[in-house]
Every structure is written in C-alpha cells, then in structure tokens.
Scaffold this motif. Structure first.
Motif, PDB file in Angstrom:
ATOM      1  N   VAL A  63       4.823   5.688  -3.096  1.00  0.00           N
ATOM      2  CA  VAL A  63       4.085   4.786  -3.990  1.00  0.00           C
ATOM      3  C   VAL A  63       2.706   4.469  -3.399  1.00  0.00           C
ATOM      4  CG1 VAL A  63       4.047   2.466  -5.014  1.00  0.00           C
ATOM      5  CG2 VAL A  63       6.172   3.803  -5.019  1.00  0.00           C
ATOM      6  N   LEU A  64       2.655   4.273  -2.086  1.00  0.00           N
ATOM      7  CA  LEU A  64       1.370   4.002  -1.417  1.00  0.00           C
ATOM      8  C   LEU A  64       0.404   5.174  -1.617  1.00  0.00           C
ATOM      9  CD1 LEU A  64      -0.450   2.341   0.477  1.00  0.00           C
ATOM     10  CD2 LEU A  64       0.701   3.440   2.415  1.00  0.00           C
ATOM     11  N   LEU A  65       0.898   6.392  -1.486  1.00  0.00           N
ATOM     12  CA  LEU A  65       0.041   7.570  -1.687  1.00  0.00           C
ATOM     13  C   LEU A  65      -0.512   7.593  -3.109  1.00  0.00           C
ATOM     14  CD1 LEU A  65       2.099  10.314   0.204  1.00  0.00           C
ATOM     15  CD2 LEU A  65      -0.143   9.408   0.855  1.00  0.00           C
ATOM     16  N   GLY A  66       0.321   7.202  -4.074  1.00  0.00           N
ATOM     17  CA  GLY A  66      -0.140   7.127  -5.458  1.00  0.00           C
ATOM     18  C   GLY A  66      -1.233   6.089  -5.633  1.00  0.00           C
ATOM     19  N   LEU A  67      -1.055   4.945  -4.984  1.00  0.00           N
ATOM     20  CA  LEU A  67      -2.068   3.885  -5.074  1.00  0.00           C
ATOM     21  C   LEU A  67      -3.386   4.345  -4.438  1.00  0.00           C
ATOM     22  CD1 LEU A  67       0.155   0.805  -4.125  1.00  0.00           C
ATOM     23  CD2 LEU A  67      -0.732   1.366  -6.401  1.00  0.00           C
ATOM     24  N   VAL A  68      -3.278   5.027  -3.291  1.00  0.00           N
ATOM     25  CA  VAL A  68      -4.476   5.532  -2.607  1.00  0.00           C
ATOM     26  C   VAL A  68      -5.194   6.558  -3.471  1.00  0.00           C
ATOM     27  CG1 VAL A  68      -5.240   6.935  -0.634  1.00  0.00           C
ATOM     28  CG2 VAL A  68      -3.687   5.025  -0.264  1.00  0.00           C
ATOM     29  N   ARG A 123       6.068  -1.458  -4.983  1.00  0.00           N
ATOM     30  CA  ARG A 123       4.705  -1.928  -4.701  1.00  0.00           C
ATOM     31  C   ARG A 123       4.738  -3.333  -4.106  1.00  0.00           C
ATOM     32  NH1 ARG A 123      -0.465  -1.363  -8.807  1.00  0.00           N
ATOM     33  NH2 ARG A 123      -1.766  -2.999  -7.899  1.00  0.00           N
ATOM     34  N   ALA A 124       5.553  -4.209  -4.668  1.00  0.00           N
ATOM     35  CA  ALA A 124       5.674  -5.574  -4.133  1.00  0.00           C
ATOM     36  C   ALA A 124       6.233  -5.545  -2.714  1.00  0.00           C
ATOM     37  CB  ALA A 124       6.573  -6.408  -5.043  1.00  0.00           C
ATOM     38  N   THR A 157      -6.597  -4.873   0.062  1.00  0.00           N
ATOM     39  CA  THR A 157      -6.132  -4.941   1.452  1.00  0.00           C
ATOM     40  C   THR A 157      -5.204  -3.771   1.762  1.00  0.00           C
ATOM     41  OG1 THR A 157      -6.289  -7.345   1.399  1.00  0.00           O
ATOM     42  CG2 THR A 157      -4.988  -6.396   3.170  1.00  0.00           C
ATOM     43  N   VAL A 158      -4.313  -3.452   0.812  1.00  0.00           N
ATOM     44  CA  VAL A 158      -3.431  -2.286   0.977  1.00  0.00           C
ATOM     45  C   VAL A 158      -4.264  -1.029   1.220  1.00  0.00           C
ATOM     46  CG1 VAL A 158      -1.845  -0.727  -0.234  1.00  0.00           C
ATOM     47  CG2 VAL A 158      -1.495  -3.197  -0.358  1.00  0.00           C
ATOM     48  N   LEU A 159      -5.303  -0.843   0.418  1.00  0.00           N
ATOM     49  CA  LEU A 159      -6.141   0.350   0.545  1.00  0.00           C
ATOM     50  C   LEU A 159      -6.880   0.373   1.881  1.00  0.00           C
ATOM     51  CD1 LEU A 159      -7.593   0.581  -3.085  1.00  0.00           C
ATOM     52  CD2 LEU A 159      -5.693   1.890  -2.097  1.00  0.00           C
ATOM     53  N   ARG A 160      -7.412  -0.776   2.304  1.00  0.00           N
ATOM     54  CA  ARG A 160      -8.116  -0.839   3.593  1.00  0.00           C
ATOM     55  C   ARG A 160      -7.186  -0.435   4.737  1.00  0.00           C
ATOM     56  NH1 ARG A 160     -10.623  -5.497   1.858  1.00  0.00           N
ATOM     57  NH2 ARG A 160      -9.179  -6.813   3.017  1.00  0.00           N
ATOM     58  N   GLY A 191      -5.446   6.334  -6.557  1.00  0.00           N
ATOM     59  CA  GLY A 191      -6.016   5.639  -7.716  1.00  0.00           C
ATOM     60  C   GLY A 191      -5.158   5.696  -8.962  1.00  0.00           C
ATOM     61  N   GLN A 192      -3.882   6.021  -8.791  1.00  0.00           N
ATOM     62  CA  GLN A 192      -3.000   6.147  -9.948  1.00  0.00           C
ATOM     63  C   GLN A 192      -2.486   4.782 -10.417  1.00  0.00           C
ATOM     64  OE1 GLN A 192       0.190   8.862  -9.046  1.00  0.00           O
ATOM     65  NE2 GLN A 192      -1.198  10.444  -8.260  1.00  0.00           N
ATOM     66  N   THR A 193      -2.196   4.674 -11.698  1.00  0.00           N
ATOM     67  CA  THR A 193      -1.568   3.469 -12.257  1.00  0.00           C
ATOM     68  C   THR A 193      -0.076   3.486 -11.924  1.00  0.00           C
ATOM     69  OG1 THR A 193      -1.009   4.571 -14.325  1.00  0.00           O
ATOM     70  CG2 THR A 193      -3.176   3.478 -14.204  1.00  0.00           C
ATOM     71  N   ASN A 194       0.570   2.311 -12.093  1.00  0.00           N
ATOM     72  CA  ASN A 194       2.024   2.254 -11.889  1.00  0.00           C
ATOM     73  C   ASN A 194       2.741   3.278 -12.771  1.00  0.00           C
ATOM     74  OD1 ASN A 194       1.584   0.201 -10.111  1.00  0.00           O
ATOM     75  ND2 ASN A 194       2.586  -1.399 -11.309  1.00  0.00           N
ATOM     76  N   LYS A 195       2.256   3.398 -14.016  1.00  0.00           N
ATOM     77  CA  LYS A 195       2.886   4.328 -14.961  1.00  0.00           C
ATOM     78  C   LYS A 195       2.757   5.774 -14.471  1.00  0.00           C
ATOM     79  CE  LYS A 195       2.855   5.720 -19.833  1.00  0.00           C
ATOM     80  NZ  LYS A 195       2.189   5.605 -21.143  1.00  0.00           N
ATOM     81  N   ALA A 196       1.565   6.137 -13.993  1.00  0.00           N
ATOM     82  CA  ALA A 196       1.343   7.503 -13.507  1.00  0.00           C
ATOM     83  C   ALA A 196       2.184   7.780 -12.261  1.00  0.00           C
ATOM     84  CB  ALA A 196      -0.137   7.717 -13.201  1.00  0.00           C
ATOM     85  N   ILE A 197       2.284   6.797 -11.380  1.00  0.00           N
ATOM     86  CA  ILE A 197       3.113   6.959 -10.176  1.00  0.00           C
ATOM     87  C   ILE A 197       4.572   7.145 -10.588  1.00  0.00           C
ATOM     88  CG2 ILE A 197       3.955   5.809  -8.083  1.00  0.00           C
ATOM     89  CD1 ILE A 197       1.198   4.378  -7.951  1.00  0.00           C
ATOM     90  N   ALA A 198       5.009   6.336 -11.547  1.00  0.00           N
ATOM     91  CA  ALA A 198       6.390   6.433 -12.025  1.00  0.00           C
ATOM     92  C   ALA A 198       6.690   7.824 -12.564  1.00  0.00           C
ATOM     93  CB  ALA A 198       6.632   5.369 -13.097  1.00  0.00           C
TER      94      ALA A 198
END
Length: 204
Positions: free
Chosen positions: A150-155, A178-179, A192-195, A157-164
């Motif tokens: 999930v972290l890789l998806g966030l990095v 994510r939580a 902060t997660v991204l940093r 730039g993907q949405t929750n839906k796209a990660i899912a």
C-alpha cells in the motif's frame, strides 16, 4: 562543548605542515599530519572521520592521485586541495574529482578556516541525512508486506481505489492498511508518510 573538528593535513613540505598545524590548532581545530599521500593512504581506512587538507604537488603520488584512490576506497571525508599560485587547471580537475574546495598557496588564514568550516558543515549535514535515512528505514521495517504494498502505491501517487484494484483487495481494506501504516510510521499526514518513504529510499 563538542569535540574539536579533526583535520588530516597531507603535505610533503615540513615547514607548511608545522605552520599550518599551529595556525589551525590556534583556530580551534585538531590536526593530524602526514608527510605524503602514501603515508596518509596507509592509515586512512582506520582514520577518525574529519576533513582532508590535501596538497596537490607532492612527489611519488600527487594530490589528484590520492583523491582518486580515496574515491576507489569509498572514503567519504570531504577534501580541500592546496594548490600553488596559478594552478587553476589543477584546482578545477580536483573539484571535478569531488574536492569540496581549493585554497591557493600562500593562503590567508581566514580563507583556509572558511573553506574548512564549509567542508565540516557539509560533512555534518551528510551525517544528519544518514541518521534520518536510518530512522526512516526503521519505521518502514515495522510494516507488514501488505502495508508496504500500500505504501508503494501511495508513493506512486495512486488513489485508494487504484491501489485496491492493483492489489485485488477492497478500497476499505486499503483504508485500514493505510491507517495502520500511518500509525506505525508515526505519521499524521500523507505528506509525512511520503517524506519518510523518500528518506528511506523508496520511490526515488
């Protein structure tokens, strides 16, 4: 009070080693001297970190050759080269090879102290970056494999839906992961997660 900064002074001229050592100690530095590049390289692997003040014109092995060998060995100490008056070409070559600064002989005390101060600030900034990177990697290591996905998806730039969709799980499950990852990474926001991820070398 912090321990005085250490300078490794490499110069084949005994008079310069003596006068520069005296001047630099008077300016608050610690100084260890070496009569040539070969003597310095024989000890550098076990040497205490500091700044290298390296004369370019030395017999046997000149400063540029010493610099090349330091790079080969992965020695990360900042190098300031001492050049003769008018050796601009040599100074440029040394800077291209990774030297952080050069000082022309005969040098003024303040110009040398200023160059050393800049080099030490650079060294200390790099140490702080290393500490931050280690801390960031430690935070990321707390995550489960799925949370890392999930972290890789966030990095990316993907949405929750796209990660899912990419992980073949529900958006609600992504929200839970994510939580959890934000809690484990002690991050109150996505920025902060991204940093932390970038500091740990993820996504770069």
């Amino acid at each position: 009070m912090t321990e005085a900064r250490l300078i490794h002074l490499v110069d084949d001229d005994e008079a310069i080693r003596h006068s520069a050592s005296f001047m630099l100690r008077h300016a608050g530095f610690r100084v260890k001297t070496y009569p040539d590049g070969v003597a310095f390289l024989a000890q550098v692997d076990a040497a205490e970190p500091g700044c290298i003040l390296l004369d370019v014109q030395m017999p046997g092995m000149d400063g540029l050759e010493v610099q090349e060998e330091l790079k080969t060995r992965g020695v990360a100490m900042p190098v300031i080269v001492l050049t003769g008056h008018g050796d601009v070409g040599v100074a440029v070559r040394a800077m291209k090879a990774g030297a952080v600064d050069f000082v022309e002989k005969p040098y003024a005390k303040q110009s040398l102290v200023d160059a050393l101060t800049r080099a030490f600030e650079r060294l200390e900034a790099r140490r702080r970056e290393d500490v931050l990177a280690d801390e960031a990697r430690g935070l990321v290591e707390r995550l489960t494999p799925r949370e890392k996905d999930v972290l890789l998806g966030l990095v990316d730039g993907q949405t929750n839906k796209a990660i899912a969709e990419a992980l073949d799980i529900s958006p609600r499950t992504v929200e839970i992961h994510r939580a959890n990852l934000m809690e484990k990474m002690e991050a109150a926001s996505l920025s902060t997660v991204l940093r932390i991820a970038f500091a740990a070398g993820i996504g770069r």
